[in-house]
Design a protein around this motif. Structure first.
Motif, PDB file in Angstrom:
ATOM      1  N   GLU A 106       0.829  -1.211   0.000  1.00 47.06           N
ATOM      2  CA  GLU A 106       0.000   0.000   0.000  1.00 47.06           C
ATOM      3  C   GLU A 106       0.864   1.262   0.000  1.00 47.06           C
ATOM      4  O   GLU A 106       0.540   2.246  -0.671  1.00 47.06           O
ATOM      5  N   CYS A 107       1.985   1.228   0.705  1.00 49.39           N
ATOM      6  CA  CYS A 107       2.894   2.383   0.705  1.00 49.39           C
ATOM      7  C   CYS A 107       3.467   2.627  -0.688  1.00 49.39           C
ATOM      8  O   CYS A 107       3.804   3.765  -1.034  1.00 49.39           O
ATOM      9  N   GLN A 108       3.559   1.575  -1.489  1.00 43.42           N
ATOM     10  CA  GLN A 108       4.143   1.668  -2.832  1.00 43.42           C
ATOM     11  C   GLN A 108       3.105   1.943  -3.917  1.00 43.42           C
ATOM     12  O   GLN A 108       3.434   1.929  -5.103  1.00 43.42           O
ATOM     13  N   ARG A 109       1.891   2.228  -3.535  1.00 48.14           N
ATOM     14  CA  ARG A 109       0.790   2.298  -4.492  1.00 48.14           C
ATOM     15  C   ARG A 109       1.079   3.217  -5.681  1.00 48.14           C
ATOM     16  O   ARG A 109       0.736   2.908  -6.822  1.00 48.14           O
ATOM     17  N   TYR A 110       1.715   4.353  -5.444  1.00 45.89           N
ATOM     18  CA  TYR A 110       1.901   5.341  -6.508  1.00 45.89           C
ATOM     19  C   TYR A 110       3.337   5.397  -7.043  1.00 45.89           C
ATOM     20  O   TYR A 110       3.734   6.381  -7.667  1.00 45.89           O
ATOM     21  N   ASN A 111       4.103   4.354  -6.812  1.00 45.30           N
ATOM     22  CA  ASN A 111       5.500   4.376  -7.226  1.00 45.30           C
ATOM     23  C   ASN A 111       5.708   4.318  -8.735  1.00 45.30           C
ATOM     24  O   ASN A 111       6.807   4.589  -9.226  1.00 45.30           O
ATOM     25  N   SER A 112       4.663   3.977  -9.480  1.00 41.48           N
ATOM     26  CA  SER A 112       4.777   4.007 -10.940  1.00 41.48           C
ATOM     27  C   SER A 112       4.730   5.445 -11.468  1.00 41.48           C
ATOM     28  O   SER A 112       5.077   5.700 -12.620  1.00 41.48           O
ATOM     29  N   GLN A 113       4.310   6.374 -10.613  1.00 44.19           N
ATOM     30  CA  GLN A 113       4.250   7.782 -10.992  1.00 44.19           C
ATOM     31  C   GLN A 113       5.533   8.490 -10.551  1.00 44.19           C
ATOM     32  O   GLN A 113       6.007   8.285  -9.444  1.00 44.19           O
ATOM     33  N   LYS A 114       6.070   9.317 -11.418  1.00 41.38           N
ATOM     34  CA  LYS A 114       7.259  10.086 -11.063  1.00 41.38           C
ATOM     35  C   LYS A 114       6.815  11.384 -10.392  1.00 41.38           C
ATOM     36  O   LYS A 114       6.847  12.470 -10.974  1.00 41.38           O
ATOM     37  N   THR A 115       6.398  11.271  -9.153  1.00 40.21           N
ATOM     38  CA  THR A 115       5.878  12.408  -8.410  1.00 40.21           C
ATOM     39  C   THR A 115       6.996  13.367  -8.017  1.00 40.21           C
ATOM     40  O   THR A 115       8.168  12.987  -7.949  1.00 40.21           O
ATOM     41  N   THR A 116       6.615  14.602  -7.737  1.00 39.53           N
ATOM     42  CA  THR A 116       7.595  15.604  -7.310  1.00 39.53           C
ATOM     43  C   THR A 116       8.182  15.257  -5.951  1.00 39.53           C
ATOM     44  O   THR A 116       9.384  15.389  -5.728  1.00 39.53           O
ATOM     45  N   MET A 117       7.321  14.767  -5.048  1.00 40.27           N
ATOM     46  CA  MET A 117       7.735  14.495  -3.683  1.00 40.27           C
ATOM     47  C   MET A 117       7.821  12.991  -3.420  1.00 40.27           C
ATOM     48  O   MET A 117       7.069  12.190  -3.984  1.00 40.27           O
ATOM     49  N   ILE A 118       8.744  12.629  -2.551  1.00 43.31           N
ATOM     50  CA  ILE A 118       8.908  11.259  -2.071  1.00 43.31           C
ATOM     51  C   ILE A 118       9.011  11.306  -0.551  1.00 43.31           C
ATOM     52  O   ILE A 118       9.307  12.362   0.025  1.00 43.31           O
ATOM     53  N   SER A 119       8.762  10.178   0.097  1.00 44.23           N
ATOM     54  CA  SER A 119       8.851  10.188   1.561  1.00 44.23           C
ATOM     55  C   SER A 119       8.985   8.772   2.112  1.00 44.23           C
ATOM     56  O   SER A 119       8.788   7.785   1.398  1.00 44.23           O
ATOM     57  N   THR A 120       9.306   8.702   3.384  1.00 41.40           N
ATOM     58  CA  THR A 120       9.414   7.421   4.094  1.00 41.40           C
ATOM     59  C   THR A 120       8.024   7.042   4.613  1.00 41.40           C
ATOM     60  O   THR A 120       7.763   7.063   5.818  1.00 41.40           O
ATOM     61  N   LYS A 176      10.306  14.865   0.710  1.00 41.66           N
ATOM     62  CA  LYS A 176      11.529  15.314   0.057  1.00 41.66           C
ATOM     63  C   LYS A 176      11.294  15.485  -1.439  1.00 41.66           C
ATOM     64  O   LYS A 176      10.460  14.787  -2.026  1.00 41.66           O
ATOM     65  N   TYR A 177      12.049  16.393  -2.043  1.00 42.07           N
ATOM     66  CA  TYR A 177      11.970  16.583  -3.481  1.00 42.07           C
ATOM     67  C   TYR A 177      12.786  15.490  -4.168  1.00 42.07           C
ATOM     68  O   TYR A 177      13.978  15.313  -3.897  1.00 42.07           O
ATOM     69  N   ARG A 178      12.138  14.776  -5.070  1.00 41.01           N
ATOM     70  CA  ARG A 178      12.784  13.680  -5.788  1.00 41.01           C
ATOM     71  C   ARG A 178      14.062  14.146  -6.478  1.00 41.01           C
ATOM     72  O   ARG A 178      15.100  13.468  -6.452  1.00 41.01           O
ATOM     73  N   ASP A 179      14.006  15.323  -7.102  1.00 35.18           N
ATOM     74  CA  ASP A 179      15.150  15.810  -7.883  1.00 35.18           C
ATOM     75  C   ASP A 179      16.393  16.060  -7.028  1.00 35.18           C
ATOM     76  O   ASP A 179      17.513  16.068  -7.556  1.00 35.18           O
ATOM     77  N   ASP A 180      16.194  16.270  -5.730  1.00 34.32           N
ATOM     78  CA  ASP A 180      17.353  16.509  -4.865  1.00 34.32           C
ATOM     79  C   ASP A 180      18.235  15.270  -4.744  1.00 34.32           C
ATOM     80  O   ASP A 180      19.396  15.372  -4.312  1.00 34.32           O
ATOM     81  N   TYR A 181      17.692  14.103  -5.122  1.00 34.32           N
ATOM     82  CA  TYR A 181      18.444  12.851  -4.978  1.00 34.32           C
ATOM     83  C   TYR A 181      18.606  12.108  -6.309  1.00 34.32           C
ATOM     84  O   TYR A 181      18.962  10.936  -6.319  1.00 34.32           O
ATOM     85  N   SER A 182      18.348  12.815  -7.420  1.00 32.00           N
ATOM     86  CA  SER A 182      18.488  12.177  -8.730  1.00 32.00           C
ATOM     87  C   SER A 182      19.955  11.933  -9.076  1.00 32.00           C
ATOM     88  O   SER A 182      20.281  11.017  -9.833  1.00 32.00           O
ATOM     89  N   GLU A 183      20.849  12.774  -8.533  1.00 32.00           N
ATOM     90  CA  GLU A 183      22.288  12.580  -8.699  1.00 32.00           C
ATOM     91  C   GLU A 183      22.932  12.554  -7.319  1.00 32.00           C
ATOM     92  O   GLU A 183      22.513  13.286  -6.408  1.00 32.00           O
ATOM     93  N   LEU A 184      23.957  11.728  -7.179  1.00 32.46           N
ATOM     94  CA  LEU A 184      24.630  11.576  -5.893  1.00 32.46           C
ATOM     95  C   LEU A 184      26.094  11.985  -5.997  1.00 32.46           C
ATOM     96  O   LEU A 184      26.699  11.898  -7.064  1.00 32.46           O
TER      97      LEU A 184
END
Length: 308
Positions: A221-235, A247-255
């Motif tokens: 259920e926590c993974q329900r929307y993981n097929s969508q590239k949403t702006t925000m991600i979270s624990t 958190k903003y997804r783009d902040d972690y697109s590059e390491l």
């Protein structure tokens, strides 16, 4: 302190003062065990091309202090759910004693909502759980949090939250009769009834209403929307509705790799934005404000001795 594989620099375990805060030699030992866990974790992730990065106070410490925040006592890591699932698949074949990769599937009753890599020869017992004497592994650990997509539709988010919360409650109800049962000091009628159910029906409940079955539903259920590239991600599996963890997804697109004590650790390339969103002016700080103080830590005695 127990023996660890990691080679420590000369003097690392010595008491010292940083930013006006005294770090004891005992806390340095805890850091050493955690760093050893981190290096072992990093080895496995690199072997299997699994990406992870520091989060929370660990990322803040890496950027601001080039290591631990002096008054911090843990290491927090994150990874996207796809990498997390891959890690869970290979972990049992990679981590050998005294390292133990803990999830609800490898250690029933832990119910953290995320994974922890632990050293089984040490102790890190939450003070809130100390008298309950749960049997799952409670060695010194590092946290590994999965990140899931946060849907941008508020109605969908609230419906997802209700389902996740309902499943979490159901998991803990079953677990309190089986894997997380404990004998309280003051026995009430309710506790006596629970004790009878645990004694005579606990194994039946575990077999027919497996808590791990509902835990899998909870994670799905926590993974329900993981097929969508949403702006925000979270624990979401940890604290679903806590927007401080968004958190903003783009902040972690590059390491990038940055110094952390005498090793390096990966963080998001856009760390300045990520830390500003989370902490505001993160370069200013008040000494001692992030020390947890709610964990019994021991680098000499295994947690099983405490449970006795």
């Amino acid at each position: 302190m127990i023996d660890i594989k990691l080679q420590l620099p000369d003097g690392f375990l010595n008491e010292e003062e940083r930013c006006g805060y005294k770090i004891t030699s005992k806390m340095k030992e805890v850091w050493a065990v955690q760093l050893d866990l981190l290096v072992e974790f990093d080895r496995v992730c690199k072997k299997h091309n699994i990406k992870y990065f520091a989060s929370g106070g660990t990322m803040l410490g890496a950027v601001r202090h080039k290591g631990y925040i002096p008054w911090d006592d843990d290491i927090d890591l994150m990874m996207f759910r796809s990498d997390y699932n891959k890690l869970c698949e290979i972990a049992s074949n990679e981590f050998e004693a005294p390292y133990f990769f803990q999830t609800e599937y490898t250690d029933n009753g832990s119910l953290r909502g995320h994974a922890q890599l632990r050293n089984s020869l040490t102790t890190a017992i939450l003070k809130t759980e100390y008298k309950k004497k749960y049997r799952f592994n409670q060695g010194i650990f590092i946290d590994i949090f999965p990140l899931d997509a946060v849907t941008e539709n508020e109605q969908d988010f609230q419906e997802q939250y209700k389902m996740v919360n309902s499943l979490r409650k159901k998991i803990f109800r079953y677990a309190s009769l089986t894997t997380r049962y404990y004998e309280p000091v003051n026995i009430t009628i309710k506790h006596k009834l629970k004790a009878l159910i645990h004694k005579f029906g606990g194994s039946f409940i575990s077999k027919c209403f497996s808590p791990t079955k509902y835990y899998k539903m909870f994670e799905d259920e926590c993974q329900r929307y993981n097929s969508q590239k949403t702006t925000m991600i979270s624990t979401l599996s940890f604290q679903f509705n806590n927007k401080q963890h968004f958190k903003y997804r783009d902040d972690y697109s590059e390491l990038i790799e940055v110094p952390f004590e005498f090793i390096t650790i990966p963080i998001g390339k856009n760390y300045d934005h990520a830390l500003t969103v989370r902490y505001g002016n993160y370069k200013e700080f008040v000494v001692g404000t992030s020390c947890h103080g709610d964990v019994i830590l021991d680098t000499d005695v295994p947690y099983v001795e405490y449970l006795k």
